[in-house]
Design an enzyme around this catalytic site. Structure first.
Site, PDB file in Angstrom:
ATOM      1  N   CYS A 101      -0.562   3.219   6.309  1.00 21.40           N
ATOM      2  CA  CYS A 101      -0.308   1.901   6.869  1.00 21.40           C
ATOM      3  C   CYS A 101      -0.056   0.955   5.708  1.00 21.40           C
ATOM      4  O   CYS A 101      -0.486   1.215   4.575  1.00 21.40           O
ATOM      5  CB  CYS A 101      -1.479   1.418   7.713  1.00 21.40           C
ATOM      6  SG  CYS A 101      -2.986   1.048   6.784  1.00 21.40           S
ATOM      7  N   GLY A 123       0.186  -3.294   4.544  1.00 26.44           N
ATOM      8  CA  GLY A 123      -0.043  -4.683   4.870  1.00 26.44           C
ATOM      9  C   GLY A 123       1.245  -5.417   5.235  1.00 26.44           C
ATOM     10  O   GLY A 123       2.318  -5.072   4.748  1.00 26.44           O
ATOM     11  N   HIS A 158      -8.801   3.711  -2.786  1.00 35.18           N
ATOM     12  CA  HIS A 158      -7.460   3.253  -2.410  1.00 35.18           C
ATOM     13  C   HIS A 158      -6.920   2.293  -3.460  1.00 35.18           C
ATOM     14  O   HIS A 158      -6.867   1.085  -3.257  1.00 35.18           O
ATOM     15  CB  HIS A 158      -7.539   2.591  -1.038  1.00 35.18           C
ATOM     16  CG  HIS A 158      -6.238   2.089  -0.506  1.00 35.18           C
ATOM     17  ND1 HIS A 158      -5.011   2.513  -0.962  1.00 35.18           N
ATOM     18  CD2 HIS A 158      -5.974   1.173   0.484  1.00 35.18           C
ATOM     19  CE1 HIS A 158      -4.049   1.883  -0.291  1.00 35.18           C
ATOM     20  NE2 HIS A 158      -4.608   1.072   0.576  1.00 35.18           N
ATOM     21  N   CYS A 167       0.813  -1.223   0.000  1.00 35.90           N
ATOM     22  CA  CYS A 167       0.000   0.000   0.000  1.00 35.90           C
ATOM     23  C   CYS A 167       0.841   1.265   0.000  1.00 35.90           C
ATOM     24  O   CYS A 167       0.350   2.334  -0.360  1.00 35.90           O
ATOM     25  CB  CYS A 167      -0.926   0.023   1.217  1.00 35.90           C
ATOM     26  SG  CYS A 167      -2.067  -1.350   1.311  1.00 35.90           S
TER      27      CYS A 167
END
Length: 394
Positions: A381, A383, A351, A92
Site C-alpha cells: 500500500c 500513502g 518498514h 512506500c
C-alpha cells in the site's frame, strides 16, 4: 519490437534498524552504496562497467539522500563513473517502483544489466523550514519533520484525504470490522514468523550486515512479546481506537538492492537466476483508504500474468498496519493466508519506506529459488492512495 525476459540474479538487503537504533549513525547514501557494492561483489564474473543503470527508491530525499541517492550510491560504492543512477519516488512503493522501472528498461531493450533497490534512513530524516514570504522575518518559522506523513499540505486538498496514516488504518478497521484482538494477533504472528525464520537461517543468504555496525539481524523483532503486552498499549490515533504502536510497522533504517538482467546479461553473470519477472500493476484509491491500495493492483498484476491466488507459492504483502493488511486479506477471499509473509512481515522486520518494496521483491525471489519453482507476488500500500504489485515466477 520484441519484449525481452527479465531475470532477478540476486537480491541483498541490510538488517533493518530501528528508529534511533544501530543504523542511525549511517547516512542513507552509505546504506545504499553498501547494498550496491555487496550485490556486485557477489557476482564477480560481471564487469561492473556493464551495468547500464542503477534505479533506487527513496521516499524522502530531503537530507543526506542528496536528491539523487542512486547516483551517490554508484559513486560511493566505487562503481565506474560511467554507470548512471536515477532515484524514483512512489513513497512506500519506491523500492518496488525502482525494480519495475529497471525491469521495464530491460524488457524493451534499453538496458541489459541493471541494479534496482531502495533506501531510507528515517532516523536521519531532517527537519525542514519553508522559505519566508519576505526577507528578514522577525517572527518564528514553523519547522516540519520529514520522517513520515503529510507536511506542508496543500489547503486545496479535502480534509478527509489528508488524515494521518494511522487514522487511515482505523478507517479500514471500521470498514471491515477488524477488532483490536485480531490486529494484535496478526502482529504477534508476524514477530513469531520473523524470529523463526532468522533462527532457521532463512535470511542468511540475502542479508548483508553493514561493516562496523553491530547489527546482524532485524532490530525490531520481539519474539518475547505476548498478547497481554500488546493489549496494554494505548491506541495512538483515536482515544477509543484499535491501532497501536504494537500492531503497526515501526520507523526504520535500511537498504536493499537487486541485480536484474536479460538473457545476454545473464550469461555475463555466469549465474542461475533466482526468478523471472512476469508482470506488474499500479492502481489508485481514495487517499484516506490508502491501505487498501494493493487490493486492485494485485488482481490486475495476477490477471496480466494469467495467474490466480491459487497459483501463489508465496506472497510478500507489506504490513504497514495490521488493520490495513487484514483489510486487504478480507478482500481476497480466494487467497490462502498461509502463503502470506511466511518469514514475517514489516510489523516485525520493519518498514524503511523507500527500501521496503525492494526488500519484498528480493524476499519473493529468494523464496521461489528455495522452493525450486512457483509463482510469487510482492505488493505494498502507498500513502496518498496507491497500490503496487509485482509477479515473479521460477
Amino acid at each position: 519490437m520484441s519484449i525481452r525476459d527479465v531475470y532477478i540474479v540476486d537480491a541483498v538487503r541490510t538488517p533493518i534498524g530501528k528508529f534511533g537504533g544501530a543504523l542511525a549513525g549511517v547516512r542513507p547514501d552509505d546504506l545504499a552504496a553498501h547494498v550496491v557494492r555487496s550485490l556486485v561483489d557477489r557476482t564477480p564474473e560481471l564487469d561492473p562497467a556493464r551495468i547500464d543503470d542503477v534505479y533506487f527508491g527513496d521516499a524522502n530525499g530531503a537530507g543526506e539522500d542528496n536528491r539523487d541517492v542512486a547516483r551517490m550510491a554508484v559513486l560511493l560504492a566505487g562503481l565506474p563513473v560511467s554507470v548512471p543512477g536515477v532515484t524514483v519516488n512512489r513513497l512506500c512503493g519506491s523500492g518496488l517502483e525502482a525494480v519495475i522501472q529497471a525491469a521495464r528498461a530491460i524488457a524493451v531493450g534499453d538496458a541489459s544489466v541493471a541494479v534496482a533497490g531502495g533506501v531510507e534512513s528515517m532516523s536521519r530524516a531532517p527537519w525542514v523550514v519553508q522559505k519566508p514570504e519576505r526577507a528578514f522575518p522577525a517572527g518564528h518559522q514553523q519547522m516540519y519533520s520529514t520522517t513520515l506523513g503529510w507536511r506542508m499540505t496543500n489547503p486545496e486538498l479535502p480534509a478527509e484525504w489528508t488524515v494521518a496514516l494511522g487514522e487511515g488504518a482505523e478507517l479500514i478497521a471500521d470498514k471491515h470490522r477488524i477488532g483490536r484482538e485480531q490486529q494484535d494477533a496478526f502482529a504477534l504472528d508476524s514477530h513469531r514468523k520473523a524470529a523463526e525464520a532468522w533462527a532457521k537461517g532463512l535470511y542468511d543468504g540475502e542479508v548483508v550486515p553493514y561493516e562496523g555496525v553491530a547489527l546482524l539481524r532485524d532490530e525490531c523483532i520481539r519474539e518475547s512479546s505476548t498478547p497481554q503486552a500488546l493489549a496494554r498499549l494505548k491506541p495512538v490515533f483515536r482515544k477509543d481506537g484499535s491501532v497501536t504502536a504494537g500492531n503497526a510497522s515501526p520507523l526504520n533504517d535500511g537498504a536493499a538492492a537487486l541485480l536484474l538482467v536479460d538473457e545476454e546479461g545473464l550469461r555475463a553473470t555466469g549465474r542461475e537466476p533466482l526468478a523471472r519477472i512476469r508482470s506488474s500493476a499500479v492502481t489508485g484509491i481514495e487517499p484516506q483508504l490508502f491501505g487498501l491500495g494493493p487490493v486492485e493492483a494485485v488482481r490486475r498484476a495476477l490477471a496480466k500474468a494469467g495467474r490466480g491466488f491459487g497459483d501463489l507459492t508465496t506472497f510478500e504483502l507489506n504490513e504497514a498496519f495490521a488493520a490495513q493488511s487484514l483489510g486487504c486479506l478480507a478482500e481476497w477471499p480466494g487467497l490462502d493466508p498461509a502463503v502470506v509473509n511466511p518469514r514475517g512481515g514489516a510489523i516485525a522486520i520493519g518498514h524503511p519506506l523507500g527500501a521496503s518494496g525492494a526488500r519484498l521483491a528480493g524476499a519473493v525471489a529468494h523464496q521461489l529459488a528455495a522452493a525450486g519453482s512457483g509463482t510469487g507476488l510482492a505488493a505494498l500500500c502507498i500513502g496518498v492512495g496507491q497500490g503496487l504489485a509485482l509477479v515473479l515466477e521460477r
